[in-house]
Structure formats: C-alpha cells, structure tokens
Design a protein around this motif. Structure first.
Motif, short mmCIF file in Angstrom:
data_model
loop_
_atom_site.label_atom_id
_atom_site.label_comp_id
_atom_site.label_asym_id
_atom_site.label_seq_id
_atom_site.Cartn_x
_atom_site.Cartn_y
_atom_site.Cartn_z
N ARG A 24 0.91 -1.14 0.01
CA ARG A 24 -0.01 -0.06 0.21
C ARG A 24 0.99 1.21 0.16
NH1 ARG A 24 -5.36 -1.05 1.61
NH2 ARG A 24 -5.58 1.43 2.24
N VAL A 25 0.79 2.13 -0.81
CA VAL A 25 1.45 3.25 -1.11
C VAL A 25 0.72 4.54 -0.67
CG1 VAL A 25 3.22 4.51 -2.40
CG2 VAL A 25 3.14 2.06 -2.53
N SER A 26 0.98 5.37 0.12
CA SER A 26 0.29 6.72 0.37
C SER A 26 1.00 7.81 -0.31
CB SER A 26 0.20 6.86 1.90
OG SER A 26 -0.38 8.14 2.07
N ILE A 27 0.23 8.39 -1.30
CA ILE A 27 0.81 9.63 -1.93
C ILE A 27 0.06 10.84 -1.36
CG2 ILE A 27 1.00 10.68 -4.11
CD1 ILE A 27 0.90 8.08 -5.31
N PHE A 84 -1.27 24.28 5.40
CA PHE A 84 -1.04 23.40 5.97
C PHE A 84 -1.56 22.00 6.17
CE2 PHE A 84 0.51 27.34 8.00
CZ PHE A 84 1.81 27.33 8.45
N ILE A 85 -2.54 22.00 5.24
CA ILE A 85 -3.34 20.52 4.97
C ILE A 85 -2.75 19.68 3.82
CG2 ILE A 85 -5.51 19.70 4.33
CD1 ILE A 85 -6.87 22.21 5.27
N THR A 86 -2.76 18.43 4.02
CA THR A 86 -2.05 17.27 3.23
C THR A 86 -3.43 16.60 2.67
OG1 THR A 86 -1.06 16.25 4.77
CG2 THR A 86 0.31 17.48 3.39
N ILE A 87 -3.56 16.30 1.31
CA ILE A 87 -4.51 15.28 0.96
C ILE A 87 -3.85 14.03 0.32
CG2 ILE A 87 -6.40 15.00 -1.00
CD1 ILE A 87 -6.91 17.28 1.28
N ARG A 88 -4.33 13.05 0.48
CA ARG A 88 -3.95 11.70 -0.05
C ARG A 88 -4.74 11.01 -0.74
NH1 ARG A 88 -5.64 7.36 2.65
NH2 ARG A 88 -6.39 7.71 4.64
N LEU A 89 -4.07 10.02 -1.45
CA LEU A 89 -4.75 8.92 -2.23
C LEU A 89 -4.02 7.66 -1.79
CD1 LEU A 89 -2.92 7.77 -4.86
CD2 LEU A 89 -4.34 9.73 -5.94
N THR A 90 -4.22 6.40 -1.84
CA THR A 90 -3.59 5.45 -1.53
C THR A 90 -3.62 4.62 -2.77
OG1 THR A 90 -4.18 5.57 0.75
CG2 THR A 90 -3.43 3.30 0.11
N GLY A 91 -2.33 3.92 -3.22
CA GLY A 91 -2.23 2.94 -4.23
C GLY A 91 -1.92 1.61 -4.02
N ARG A 108 7.68 1.33 -12.86
CA ARG A 108 9.03 1.04 -13.01
C ARG A 108 9.60 -0.26 -12.54
NH1 ARG A 108 9.38 6.55 -12.55
NH2 ARG A 108 10.98 6.02 -10.90
N GLN A 109 8.79 -0.65 -11.29
CA GLN A 109 9.10 -1.93 -10.54
C GLN A 109 8.54 -2.97 -11.42
OE1 GLN A 109 9.72 -1.81 -6.16
NE2 GLN A 109 9.24 0.59 -6.67
N ARG A 110 7.93 -2.90 -12.50
CA ARG A 110 7.26 -3.76 -13.15
C ARG A 110 5.95 -4.47 -12.62
NH1 ARG A 110 11.14 -7.59 -14.73
NH2 ARG A 110 9.51 -8.67 -15.81
N ALA A 111 5.37 -3.59 -11.74
CA ALA A 111 4.26 -3.97 -10.80
C ALA A 111 2.84 -3.98 -11.34
CB ALA A 111 4.35 -3.33 -9.63
N ASP A 112 1.94 -4.53 -11.20
CA ASP A 112 0.62 -4.41 -11.26
C ASP A 112 -0.04 -3.27 -10.36
OD1 ASP A 112 0.46 -6.05 -13.62
OD2 ASP A 112 -0.37 -7.67 -12.63
N ILE A 113 -0.69 -2.42 -10.56
CA ILE A 113 -1.12 -1.13 -9.85
C ILE A 113 -2.55 -0.94 -9.80
CG2 ILE A 113 -0.74 1.30 -9.50
CD1 ILE A 113 1.95 1.00 -11.13
N SER A 114 -3.04 -0.61 -8.70
CA SER A 114 -4.57 0.01 -8.71
C SER A 114 -4.73 0.96 -7.60
CB SER A 114 -5.43 -1.18 -8.56
OG SER A 114 -6.80 -0.74 -8.63
N LEU A 115 -5.82 1.68 -7.41
CA LEU A 115 -6.51 2.44 -6.43
C LEU A 115 -6.83 1.53 -5.36
CD1 LEU A 115 -7.44 5.44 -8.33
CD2 LEU A 115 -5.41 5.41 -6.87
N ALA A 116 -6.71 1.70 -4.27
CA ALA A 116 -7.09 0.94 -2.91
C ALA A 116 -8.65 1.43 -2.82
CB ALA A 116 -6.43 1.40 -1.70
N ASP A 117 -9.26 0.41 -2.35
CA ASP A 117 -10.65 0.44 -1.80
C ASP A 117 -10.94 0.95 -0.43
OD1 ASP A 117 -13.68 -0.08 -2.53
OD2 ASP A 117 -13.42 -1.17 -0.65
N PRO A 118 -11.54 1.81 -0.09
CA PRO A 118 -12.54 2.59 -1.19
C PRO A 118 -11.79 3.78 -1.81
CG PRO A 118 -12.83 3.32 1.16
CD PRO A 118 -11.89 2.42 1.17
#
Length: 382
Positions: free
Chosen positions: A67-70, A320-327, A241-251
């Motif tokens: 799980r990768v948080s951006i 000072f607020i950060t927003i994120r998505l999780t892959g 670039r690490q030749r992974a399969d990628i999606s967005l985490a649910d929800p």
C-alpha cells in the motif's frame, strides 16, 4: 488474495441504500475499466492501453501487495506561483472555489466584525453526490441540512425536472458552505484516469523518464504546475518502473491526510491542532473537516496566529493541510508490459471519426480537436 466483491463508497460512508451501493460499484468499476483501456489510439497516440493498471473486482491482488500513500499540499500551487506575496495568494484562493484545484475546497464563516469563526474543508468528489441524488434525493437534502444549514430546501438543490445541481446556492462559493468538490478538475474520475495514465512507462530517446516534471509533461495527465498531478503521477510511475501491477485502494477516493500546526499559537496557549475535527468518513478515510474554536474558549479562529500573523483567510489553513490517495501495487517484477517510446500526442486527422459532428471540423473539413468530449469522470485538465 481474492478479488474484491464490490467497490465501497468513499470514506466507507453509509448514505447509500443497496441500489445506490450497486450503482456506485458500477460507476467506479466502469471508470477503472475505461482508464485501463485508455483513449482511442486513432485520436490519441502513445497513451493506451494501460495493462499495468487493474480493476480490483476483476483481478486478484497478489500476496506481495504494498500500500503506497501519496500526499500533497492542498493550497493551489498555480495560485501560489502566479501571485505576488502571501496576502495576494490567500485572497485569490479564498475568492473562488474554481481556483481550489488540489482536490480540496473550503468555505469560510465570519462573525459580524469579519473575524473568522469557522472554516469547512471538503475533499468529496462530485460523482458520489450524483449517485446519491439519483438513488436517494431525500438523503441529499438531509445531509445538506446537517452539514451546511437547516434552511436548505430541496428546490435549492434540484432543478424543476428533479436533476441534482452540484453547484447550487449552498455549494458554489467560499462563504455559503462547501458540501463537496465542484472545481472542474476535482473529480474521482480524474484521479482514476491520472493514476492509470501514470502506469505507462516512458523510454524516450533511450532514456527512461522518472522525474515529476518530465513525466507529467510527456504523459500529459495533468497540469505540471499543480502540487497534486505531478506528484501523484511520479509516485505511481515509480511503482510501474518496478514492473508491478497497480490499482487504487478501496474505497477509491481523495482523503485528508493531516493538518500540521507548526508555528501556530493560540491566545490561551492551548493546542491549535485540537480545533481541527473530522466530521465525515471513517477514521482512515476522512472526507470532511472543520477548523473551529468552541465558543466557551473565549476566542475565535481569527485570534489564532500562524507565524505571528492572525488567521484572516481559510487559505492560510490550507497551506498546512495535506491530501492523499492510496495506491496498491503487487506482482512486482511480473509485468511484461512494454514502455511507450514517445510522449502522448493529439494528432490532427483528416478523416472524420465516427461519433463527431460537423462542429468538430473547420470550414476546410480538417478535424480541429481529436480528443473526445470528456465527462466529469475524466476531466483533469492539462
């Protein structure tokens, strides 16, 4: 790991009935599938398909999943880099929701003297509200009354024909409430499209692209001047670039990550972070937040200082607020997808493509813009 039965609503919210949840799952699943397919290669070159992006309801997630948080800052960077000084940029950002383009929008409440008493922030995509309004319009009215004003009427939110109006009198300004995102680029469809497009590896002139700016400029999945688009794209592409399969985490959704209050001071020495409250979404997926000081404290938001300066704009807090998505990434080193060897292009064509009317052509018959008209699901502008 098994495939996902159905995509859940943003924030794991419980507003939708069974029919609404099915409609939401279909919307997200269809949007993901469209993003995997990518644009018609007859109209857009070097941007499809996107085989390293996958649908959680159609493809399993392997056991090596990461799980990768951006995250990114919610203050609109385009406003920041085109303003002269802090005062001007704060004024501009507070003046219109249309410039709040980092997946975070806000509305400011002031007392009779003009001092700020409350700032409300939202990162809820408009598509969720479209589905909710279509399946349970009365619930929409109830939520507006609970979060915006008890004075909200159904006719304020819906047209005479019964269609929900996302930009209504209670959700179209920086002073009368912010129920959900309305800025044209702040959509979940844009998030999905951007993430999918960023899974394409680019090897141009024998060199694999890897930096934020060269990727966003080559893949054209957003505005290079924003905080969000280049950062999201680079984070996703690093996994590709690490030749992974990628999606967005649910929800699937955009969520509040954090509020930093370094350099903030309150009149009574209390913790300024304690006046930040999440009011919608579960503990891991927060979609609505309020900054407000209880009345019994004897001071207001406008009496708090940041860097020695009183809070006079909601935009000062947005700094000072950060927003994120999780892959999600899995099957590392397993993808056989080949990189694109050129940047995304929009070629001019001389043959009228199916589905485009005469208005798409110049008087000479030359097609002016080969890009299809995009719905709100994929409208992240470049």
């Amino acid at each position: 790991m098994a495939t996902l039965d159905a995509y859940g609503p943003p924030g794991n919210l419980d507003d939708l009935d069974d029919f609404g949840r099915k409609a939401w799952n279909k919307f997200i699943s269809d949007t993901v599938d469209e993003a995997i397919q990518g644009p018609d290669p007859r109209q857009v070159l070097n941007d499809s398909p996107r085989p390293q992006f996958y649908n959680l309801t159609g493809t399993d997630t392997a056991s090596d999943v990461q799980r990768v948080s951006i995250t990114w800052t919610s203050f609109p960077r385009i406003i920041k880099i085109t303003s002269v000084g802090d005062l001007q940029r704060w004024q501009r950002a507070d003046a219109s929701r249309d410039v709040q383009d980092e997946y975070c929008e806000w509305s400011v409440t002031r007392d009779g003297s003009g001092k700020i008493t409350r700032v409300t922030f939202t990162c809820e995509g408009p598509e969720y509200w479209e589905v909710l309004a279509h399946t349970n319009p009365d619930k929409v009215v109830d939520l507006y009354r609970a979060f915006i004003s008890p004075d909200v009427r159904k006719e304020d939110l819906f047209s005479p024909s019964g269609r929900y109006q996302p930009r209504n009198k209670w959700n179209d300004s920086t002073s009368h409430g912010a129920m959900h995102l309305i800025q044209a680029n702040n959509t979940l469809g844009a998030e999905i499209e951007l993430a999918a497009a960023a899974t394409i590896r680019r090897v141009v002139n024998g060199q694999e692209l890897s930096t934020e700016q060269e990727l966003v400029n080559c893949s054209k999945y957003g505005a290079a001047e924003r905080n969000s688009d280049p950062h999201i794209g680079a984070g996703v592409n690093a996994l590709a670039r690490q030749r992974a399969d990628i999606s967005l985490a649910d929800p699937v959704g955009l969520y509040f990550d954090d509020l930093s209050t370094d350099g903030w001071e309150t009149p009574d020495g209390s913790d300024p972070r304690s006046y930040w409250t999440y009011v919608r979404g579960d503990s891991e997926h927060r979609v609505r937040a309020v900054y407000e000081v209880p009345q019994d404290k004897g001071f207001a938001v406008g009496d708090i200082t940041i860097g020695g300066r009183p809070i006079e704009f909601g935009a000062q807090i947005a700094d000072f607020i950060t927003i994120r998505l999780t892959g999600l990434a899995c099957r590392f080193d397993g993808s056989t997808a080949q990189p694109q060897t050129a940047c995304k292009e929009f070629p001019a064509v001389d043959v009228r493509p199916e589905g485009f009317g005469a208005s798409a052509f110049s008087t000479s018959g030359r097609f002016l813009d080969p890009r299809p008209t995009l719905s709100y699901r994929s409208s992240r502008a470049t």
